[in-house]
Scaffold this motif. Structure first.
Motif, mmCIF file in Angstrom:
data_model
loop_
_atom_site.group_PDB
_atom_site.id
_atom_site.type_symbol
_atom_site.label_atom_id
_atom_site.label_comp_id
_atom_site.label_asym_id
_atom_site.label_seq_id
_atom_site.Cartn_x
_atom_site.Cartn_y
_atom_site.Cartn_z
ATOM 1 N N PRO A 26 -4.264 6.563 15.535
ATOM 2 C CA PRO A 26 -4.307 5.795 16.680
ATOM 3 C C PRO A 26 -3.469 4.264 16.355
ATOM 4 C CG PRO A 26 -6.342 5.572 15.497
ATOM 5 C CD PRO A 26 -5.630 6.683 14.918
ATOM 6 N N GLY A 27 -2.939 4.012 17.431
ATOM 7 C CA GLY A 27 -2.217 2.655 17.393
ATOM 8 C C GLY A 27 -0.840 2.754 16.668
ATOM 9 N N THR A 28 -0.308 3.867 16.496
ATOM 10 C CA THR A 28 1.091 3.700 15.554
ATOM 11 C C THR A 28 2.205 3.525 16.448
ATOM 12 O OG1 THR A 28 1.103 6.116 15.658
ATOM 13 C CG2 THR A 28 0.301 4.785 13.603
ATOM 14 N N SER A 29 2.012 3.737 17.605
ATOM 15 C CA SER A 29 3.120 3.417 18.769
ATOM 16 C C SER A 29 3.587 2.017 18.827
ATOM 17 C CB SER A 29 2.630 3.864 20.141
ATOM 18 O OG SER A 29 3.834 3.678 21.085
ATOM 19 N N ASN A 30 5.079 2.057 18.459
ATOM 20 C CA ASN A 30 5.656 0.595 18.406
ATOM 21 C C ASN A 30 5.392 0.229 17.049
ATOM 22 O OD1 ASN A 30 6.549 0.773 21.205
ATOM 23 N ND2 ASN A 30 4.619 -0.067 21.908
ATOM 24 N N GLY A 31 4.754 0.920 16.034
ATOM 25 C CA GLY A 31 4.668 0.294 14.964
ATOM 26 C C GLY A 31 5.930 0.416 13.829
ATOM 27 N N ALA A 32 5.973 -0.126 12.917
ATOM 28 C CA ALA A 32 7.242 -0.139 11.926
ATOM 29 C C ALA A 32 7.590 1.378 11.654
ATOM 30 C CB ALA A 32 6.835 -0.827 10.778
ATOM 31 N N GLN A 33 6.742 2.422 11.540
ATOM 32 C CA GLN A 33 7.091 3.768 11.432
ATOM 33 C C GLN A 33 6.000 4.447 12.409
ATOM 34 O OE1 GLN A 33 7.044 5.320 7.419
ATOM 35 N NE2 GLN A 33 6.615 7.279 8.107
ATOM 36 N N SER A 34 6.388 4.856 13.431
ATOM 37 C CA SER A 34 5.372 5.323 14.338
ATOM 38 C C SER A 34 5.006 6.887 14.263
ATOM 39 C CB SER A 34 6.096 5.296 15.939
ATOM 40 O OG SER A 34 7.487 5.717 15.956
ATOM 41 N N ALA A 35 5.962 7.673 13.393
ATOM 42 C CA ALA A 35 5.829 8.986 13.260
ATOM 43 C C ALA A 35 5.276 9.405 11.698
ATOM 44 C CB ALA A 35 6.929 9.853 13.540
ATOM 45 N N PHE A 36 4.505 10.351 11.697
ATOM 46 C CA PHE A 36 3.850 10.744 10.250
ATOM 47 C C PHE A 36 5.151 11.225 9.563
ATOM 48 C CE2 PHE A 36 2.082 14.052 7.607
ATOM 49 C CZ PHE A 36 1.113 13.783 7.026
ATOM 50 N N GLY A 37 5.091 10.794 8.437
ATOM 51 C CA GLY A 37 6.381 11.186 7.412
ATOM 52 C C GLY A 37 6.446 12.459 6.906
ATOM 53 N N GLY A 38 5.061 13.012 6.662
ATOM 54 C CA GLY A 38 4.912 14.332 5.901
ATOM 55 C C GLY A 38 4.291 14.189 4.674
ATOM 56 N N GLY A 39 4.283 15.286 3.916
ATOM 57 C CA GLY A 39 3.566 15.209 2.359
ATOM 58 C C GLY A 39 2.036 15.924 2.579
ATOM 59 N N PRO A 40 1.890 16.782 1.547
ATOM 60 C CA PRO A 40 0.587 17.449 1.335
ATOM 61 C C PRO A 40 -0.601 16.592 1.569
ATOM 62 C CG PRO A 40 1.804 17.679 -0.661
ATOM 63 C CD PRO A 40 2.547 17.021 0.140
ATOM 64 N N SER A 41 -0.491 15.323 0.807
ATOM 65 C CA SER A 41 -1.651 14.562 0.825
ATOM 66 C C SER A 41 -1.410 13.468 1.902
ATOM 67 C CB SER A 41 -1.881 14.030 -0.647
ATOM 68 O OG SER A 41 -2.118 14.966 -1.435
ATOM 69 N N GLY A 42 -0.633 13.483 2.727
ATOM 70 C CA GLY A 42 -0.449 12.317 3.962
ATOM 71 C C GLY A 42 0.462 11.242 3.489
ATOM 72 N N ASP A 43 0.575 10.417 4.572
ATOM 73 C CA ASP A 43 1.182 9.075 4.467
ATOM 74 C C ASP A 43 0.260 7.855 4.149
ATOM 75 O OD1 ASP A 43 3.578 10.061 4.995
ATOM 76 O OD2 ASP A 43 3.725 9.164 6.960
ATOM 77 N N ALA A 44 0.753 6.838 3.654
ATOM 78 C CA ALA A 44 0.039 5.677 3.426
ATOM 79 C C ALA A 44 -0.014 5.032 5.053
ATOM 80 C CB ALA A 44 0.773 4.338 2.592
ATOM 81 N N PHE A 45 -1.078 4.176 5.609
ATOM 82 C CA PHE A 45 -0.932 3.617 6.766
ATOM 83 C C PHE A 45 -1.355 2.095 6.627
ATOM 84 C CE2 PHE A 45 -5.382 4.546 6.398
ATOM 85 C CZ PHE A 45 -6.138 3.517 6.817
ATOM 86 N N VAL A 46 -1.148 1.342 7.555
ATOM 87 C CA VAL A 46 -1.453 -0.082 7.547
ATOM 88 C C VAL A 46 -1.947 -0.260 9.106
ATOM 89 C CG1 VAL A 46 -1.033 -2.622 7.039
ATOM 90 C CG2 VAL A 46 0.221 -0.698 5.807
ATOM 91 N N ALA A 47 -3.067 -0.865 9.312
ATOM 92 C CA ALA A 47 -3.551 -1.225 10.728
ATOM 93 C C ALA A 47 -4.055 -2.662 10.729
ATOM 94 C CB ALA A 47 -4.701 -0.403 11.022
ATOM 95 N N ARG A 48 -4.033 -3.170 12.082
ATOM 96 C CA ARG A 48 -4.346 -4.663 12.240
ATOM 97 C C ARG A 48 -5.505 -4.433 13.268
ATOM 98 N NH1 ARG A 48 -0.115 -6.655 14.693
ATOM 99 N NH2 ARG A 48 -1.119 -7.243 16.674
ATOM 100 N N LEU A 49 -6.573 -4.975 12.948
ATOM 101 C CA LEU A 49 -7.683 -4.982 14.222
ATOM 102 C C LEU A 49 -7.859 -6.806 14.372
ATOM 103 C CD1 LEU A 49 -8.661 -2.803 11.990
ATOM 104 C CD2 LEU A 49 -10.164 -2.440 13.770
ATOM 105 N N ASN A 50 -8.362 -7.008 15.631
ATOM 106 C CA ASN A 50 -8.693 -8.401 15.838
ATOM 107 C C ASN A 50 -9.875 -8.784 14.970
ATOM 108 O OD1 ASN A 50 -10.847 -6.996 17.207
ATOM 109 N ND2 ASN A 50 -10.317 -8.040 19.242
ATOM 110 N N ALA A 51 -10.309 -10.140 15.246
ATOM 111 C CA ALA A 51 -11.317 -10.598 14.222
ATOM 112 C C ALA A 51 -12.624 -10.094 14.528
ATOM 113 C CB ALA A 51 -11.300 -12.194 14.165
ATOM 114 N N SER A 52 -12.800 -9.643 15.749
ATOM 115 C CA SER A 52 -14.098 -9.045 16.232
ATOM 116 C C SER A 52 -14.200 -7.747 16.062
ATOM 117 C CB SER A 52 -14.534 -9.490 17.731
ATOM 118 O OG SER A 52 -13.475 -9.173 18.704
#
Length: 205
Positions: A26-52
């Motif tokens: 969720p929330g990757t649209s308009n992110g620095a990398q919006s699409a999954f890169g691949g790999g059997p164990s997946g991609d790293a991710f970074v997410a930002r949530l509001n303080a609450s």
């Protein structure tokens, strides 16, 4: 899987990083990398949530065609830029051109490298990334930013006999025979501006 957490000192926003095998994170649209890169164990991710924790403001994948994982996260105190570190088996990790180490050091994707990356505070731009590793397996487990100089410190594990920048370090050679991560390692990267500076130094300890 969430593996690292940091809170922006000025806004209170919550940043989380880890790894994912989801192609619809969720929330990757308009992110620095919006699409999954691949790999059997997946991609790293970074997410930002509001303080609450009531809104996911932005997320981004961070990975190439191999497996990638984010294990450490830090927020630059003066700029709000987001630094992330971890491990990668991707020979095509994005934005490594111009970094301290622009190519994977491990052998034909069989040995993982550590990596360090810098994103803008909104997670919409990956400013720079770099591999950090030698001929065998390396991984970054911790990350810190010096508050006055902006210098980036990375700590982790290495099995490499040629880990970059160890000449002149507190311990310049791998302390034990290779086989199951031979040493802890600490490295520092000079303060970042346009690119990761060519000031890698430090040593295995």
């Amino acid at each position: 899987m969430a593996l690292a957490l940091a809170i922006a000192p000025t806004t209170g926003e919550v940043y989380v990083a880890g790894d994912t095998t989801s192609t619809n994170f969720p929330g990757t649209s308009n992110g620095a990398q919006s699409a999954f890169g691949g790999g059997p164990s997946g991609d790293a991710f970074v997410a930002r949530l509001n303080a609450s924790l009531t809104a996911l403001d932005q997320a981004t994948y961070l990975g190439g065609s191999g497996s990638d994982e984010a294990d450490a996260l830090a927020i630059a105190p003066t700029t709000g830029e987001v630094y992330v570190a971890g491990l990668t088996l991707s020979a095509d990790l994005p934005s490594t051109s111009g970094g301290v180490q622009s190519t994977l050091g491990g052998d034909l994707q069989l040995e993982q490298d550590a990596f360090v990356a810098r994103l803008n505070a909104s997670l919409t731009v990956l400013d720079q990334a770099t591999y950090l590793g030698g001929n065998f397996s390396d991984e970054a487990r911790a990350l810190a930013i010096a508050p006055t100089t902006g210098e980036v410190y990375v700590a982790g594990l290495t099995d490499s006999t040629d880990f970059p920048g160890t000449s002149g370090g507190a311990q310049s050679a791998l302390g034990v025979t290779r086989g199951g991560f031979g040493a802890g390692v600490v490295a520092s990267l000079k303060a970042l501006d346009a690119v990761l500076a060519d000031g890698l130094h430090g040593g295995s300890v």
